[in-house]
Design a protein around this motif. Structure first.
Motif, PDB file in Angstrom:
ATOM      1  N   GLN A  40      14.213  22.174 -25.888  1.00 14.33           N
ATOM      2  CA  GLN A  40      14.475  22.962 -27.089  1.00 14.33           C
ATOM      3  C   GLN A  40      15.967  23.183 -27.317  1.00 14.33           C
ATOM      4  O   GLN A  40      16.360  23.868 -28.249  1.00 14.33           O
ATOM      5  N   GLY A  41      16.798  22.613 -26.440  1.00 13.67           N
ATOM      6  CA  GLY A  41      18.239  22.697 -26.626  1.00 13.67           C
ATOM      7  C   GLY A  41      18.900  23.930 -26.032  1.00 13.67           C
ATOM      8  O   GLY A  41      20.042  24.225 -26.366  1.00 13.67           O
ATOM      9  N   VAL A  42      18.200  24.650 -25.170  1.00 16.06           N
ATOM     10  CA  VAL A  42      18.814  25.813 -24.512  1.00 16.06           C
ATOM     11  C   VAL A  42      19.780  25.269 -23.462  1.00 16.06           C
ATOM     12  O   VAL A  42      19.356  24.606 -22.516  1.00 16.06           O
ATOM     13  N   PRO A  43      21.072  25.531 -23.610  1.00 17.34           N
ATOM     14  CA  PRO A  43      22.050  24.951 -22.681  1.00 17.34           C
ATOM     15  C   PRO A  43      22.034  25.644 -21.322  1.00 17.34           C
ATOM     16  O   PRO A  43      21.552  26.767 -21.186  1.00 17.34           O
ATOM     17  N   GLU A  44      22.572  24.956 -20.318  1.00 21.82           N
ATOM     18  CA  GLU A  44      22.772  25.573 -19.008  1.00 21.82           C
ATOM     19  C   GLU A  44      24.124  26.274 -19.004  1.00 21.82           C
ATOM     20  O   GLU A  44      25.026  25.907 -19.753  1.00 21.82           O
ATOM     21  N   GLN A  46      25.179  29.106 -20.056  1.00 19.93           N
ATOM     22  CA  GLN A  46      25.615  29.724 -21.305  1.00 19.93           C
ATOM     23  C   GLN A  46      24.528  30.694 -21.754  1.00 19.93           C
ATOM     24  O   GLN A  46      23.351  30.347 -21.786  1.00 19.93           O
ATOM     25  N   TRP A  47      24.927  31.912 -22.135  1.00 19.80           N
ATOM     26  CA  TRP A  47      23.973  32.888 -22.646  1.00 19.80           C
ATOM     27  C   TRP A  47      23.500  32.465 -24.025  1.00 19.80           C
ATOM     28  O   TRP A  47      24.286  32.015 -24.857  1.00 19.80           O
ATOM     29  N   THR A  48      22.211  32.625 -24.267  1.00 21.56           N
ATOM     30  CA  THR A  48      21.598  32.289 -25.539  1.00 21.56           C
ATOM     31  C   THR A  48      20.711  33.453 -25.961  1.00 21.56           C
ATOM     32  O   THR A  48      19.846  33.876 -25.195  1.00 21.56           O
ATOM     33  N   ALA A  49      20.924  33.963 -27.160  1.00 18.31           N
ATOM     34  CA  ALA A  49      20.070  35.034 -27.689  1.00 18.31           C
ATOM     35  C   ALA A  49      18.811  34.413 -28.275  1.00 18.31           C
ATOM     36  O   ALA A  49      18.874  33.393 -28.961  1.00 18.31           O
ATOM     37  N   THR A  50      17.690  35.024 -28.002  1.00 16.47           N
ATOM     38  CA  THR A  50      16.437  34.545 -28.589  1.00 16.47           C
ATOM     39  C   THR A  50      16.264  35.175 -29.966  1.00 16.47           C
ATOM     40  O   THR A  50      16.847  36.210 -30.259  1.00 16.47           O
ATOM     41  N   PRO A  51      15.453  34.564 -30.820  1.00 15.06           N
ATOM     42  CA  PRO A  51      15.199  35.176 -32.127  1.00 15.06           C
ATOM     43  C   PRO A  51      14.506  36.533 -31.951  1.00 15.06           C
ATOM     44  O   PRO A  51      13.826  36.759 -30.955  1.00 15.06           O
ATOM     45  N   ARG A  52      14.678  37.406 -32.917  1.00 19.19           N
ATOM     46  CA  ARG A  52      13.998  38.693 -32.880  1.00 19.19           C
ATOM     47  C   ARG A  52      12.494  38.453 -32.831  1.00 19.19           C
ATOM     48  O   ARG A  52      11.965  37.608 -33.550  1.00 19.19           O
ATOM     49  N   GLN A  53      11.810  39.181 -31.953  1.00 17.40           N
ATOM     50  CA  GLN A  53      10.377  38.975 -31.765  1.00 17.40           C
ATOM     51  C   GLN A  53       9.573  39.617 -32.891  1.00 17.40           C
ATOM     52  O   GLN A  53       9.693  40.810 -33.154  1.00 17.40           O
ATOM     53  N   THR A  54       8.805  38.786 -33.546  1.00 17.23           N
ATOM     54  CA  THR A  54       7.870  39.216 -34.580  1.00 17.23           C
ATOM     55  C   THR A  54       6.566  38.481 -34.310  1.00 17.23           C
ATOM     56  O   THR A  54       6.542  37.538 -33.501  1.00 17.23           O
ATOM     57  N   PRO A  55       5.488  38.835 -34.950  1.00 17.96           N
ATOM     58  CA  PRO A  55       4.247  38.073 -34.729  1.00 17.96           C
ATOM     59  C   PRO A  55       4.421  36.576 -35.009  1.00 17.96           C
ATOM     60  O   PRO A  55       3.761  35.750 -34.392  1.00 17.96           O
ATOM     61  N   GLU A  56       5.350  36.207 -35.886  1.00 16.33           N
ATOM     62  CA  GLU A  56       5.559  34.797 -36.216  1.00 16.33           C
ATOM     63  C   GLU A  56       6.375  34.061 -35.153  1.00 16.33           C
ATOM     64  O   GLU A  56       6.278  32.846 -35.024  1.00 16.33           O
ATOM     65  N   THR A  57       7.231  34.769 -34.421  1.00 13.10           N
ATOM     66  CA  THR A  57       8.102  34.096 -33.458  1.00 13.10           C
ATOM     67  C   THR A  57       7.621  34.212 -32.017  1.00 13.10           C
ATOM     68  O   THR A  57       8.212  33.599 -31.134  1.00 13.10           O
ATOM     69  N   GLN A  58       6.580  34.971 -31.757  1.00 13.02           N
ATOM     70  CA  GLN A  58       6.112  35.154 -30.381  1.00 13.02           C
ATOM     71  C   GLN A  58       5.467  33.874 -29.871  1.00 13.02           C
ATOM     72  O   GLN A  58       4.504  33.383 -30.439  1.00 13.02           O
ATOM     73  N   ARG A  59       6.045  33.348 -28.768  1.00 15.62           N
ATOM     74  CA  ARG A  59       5.478  32.150 -28.156  1.00 15.62           C
ATOM     75  C   ARG A  59       4.836  32.477 -26.814  1.00 15.62           C
ATOM     76  O   ARG A  59       4.149  31.661 -26.252  1.00 15.62           O
ATOM     77  N   ILE A  60       5.106  33.650 -26.307  1.00 24.25           N
ATOM     78  CA  ILE A  60       4.472  34.077 -25.066  1.00 24.25           C
ATOM     79  C   ILE A  60       3.682  35.341 -25.352  1.00 24.25           C
ATOM     80  O   ILE A  60       3.876  35.992 -26.376  1.00 24.25           O
ATOM     81  N   VAL A  61       2.806  35.687 -24.470  1.00 18.73           N
ATOM     82  CA  VAL A  61       1.959  36.843 -24.678  1.00 18.73           C
ATOM     83  C   VAL A  61       2.777  38.122 -24.552  1.00 18.73           C
ATOM     84  O   VAL A  61       3.456  38.345 -23.559  1.00 18.73           O
ATOM     85  N   ARG A  62       2.736  38.903 -25.575  1.00 21.09           N
ATOM     86  CA  ARG A  62       3.269  40.250 -25.623  1.00 21.09           C
ATOM     87  C   ARG A  62       4.733  40.464 -25.249  1.00 21.09           C
ATOM     88  O   ARG A  62       5.038  41.367 -24.496  1.00 21.09           O
ATOM     89  N   PRO A  63       5.691  39.660 -25.739  1.00 22.06           N
ATOM     90  CA  PRO A  63       7.075  40.089 -25.568  1.00 22.06           C
ATOM     91  C   PRO A  63       7.274  41.307 -26.463  1.00 22.06           C
ATOM     92  O   PRO A  63       6.656  41.420 -27.511  1.00 22.06           O
TER      93      PRO A  63
END
Length: 172
Positions: A40-44, A46-63
């Motif tokens: 998915q292009g997450v670099p090593e 280097q800090w990477t911010a994830t998108p704000r969690q909404t029902p549309e962006t949740q890819r794991i259970v219950r973040p």
């Protein structure tokens, strides 16, 4: 006598399979997660911010939708890694997970924190003498995760802006 031997063989096999699953699954999970992040292009390193969690962006259970997440993936086989992040005026934490998904370090990034950083290295690695930070020793691919309380879009944007002030870099 045959039944006794068959039961004994079954019991030993069940125990061996149980321990094999317990020791192999966590490494498989971390390896799969690291591979997917790389795809998915997450670099090593280097800090990477994830998108704000909404029902549309949740890819794991219950973040938690009230938390801002930033992550850094790295491999200590390349050398020791220095990690730090700014404190936050609300709840904030830094967690480090080893290649077996164990949480090996938790640091407070809240308003009263005195956190100045940590060095993550392989066991027995040589660290520069002037590094006064605590050291965590782990093997292989590691994941660092920052969580900050950010219940609305404005606080999330502010938390995400701190990624640029965070450090996740090789020391060598």
């Amino acid at each position: 006598m045959r039944w006794l031997i068959a039961c004994l063989v079954f019991a030993v096999s069940a125990v061996a399979a149980h321990f094999w699953v317990l020791t192999s699954i966590p490494g498989f999970i971390m390896s799969t997660a690291d591979s997917r992040m790389a795809e998915q292009g997450v670099p090593e390193y280097q800090w990477t911010a994830t998108p704000r969690q909404t029902p549309e962006t949740q890819r794991i259970v219950r973040p938690s939708p009230d938390l801002s997440y930033s992550l850094c993936r790295f491999d200590v086989r390349g050398g020791p890694v220095f990690i730090t992040a700014p404190t936050w005026d609300g709840y904030g934490s830094l967690s480090i997970f080893n290649d077996q998904t164990d949480n090996v370090f938790v640091g407070d990034l809240g308003p009263d924190s005195v956190f100045s950083g940590i060095v993550v290295s392989r066991p027995g690695a040589q660290i520069e003498a002037d590094m006064a930070q605590p050291t965590v020793q782990v093997e292989g691919v590691v994941l660092a995760l920052i969580r900050r309380l950010a219940p609305d879009a404005e606080r999330y944007d502010l938390a995400a802006s701190l990624v640029d002030q965070s450090v996740c870099e090789l020391l060598n």
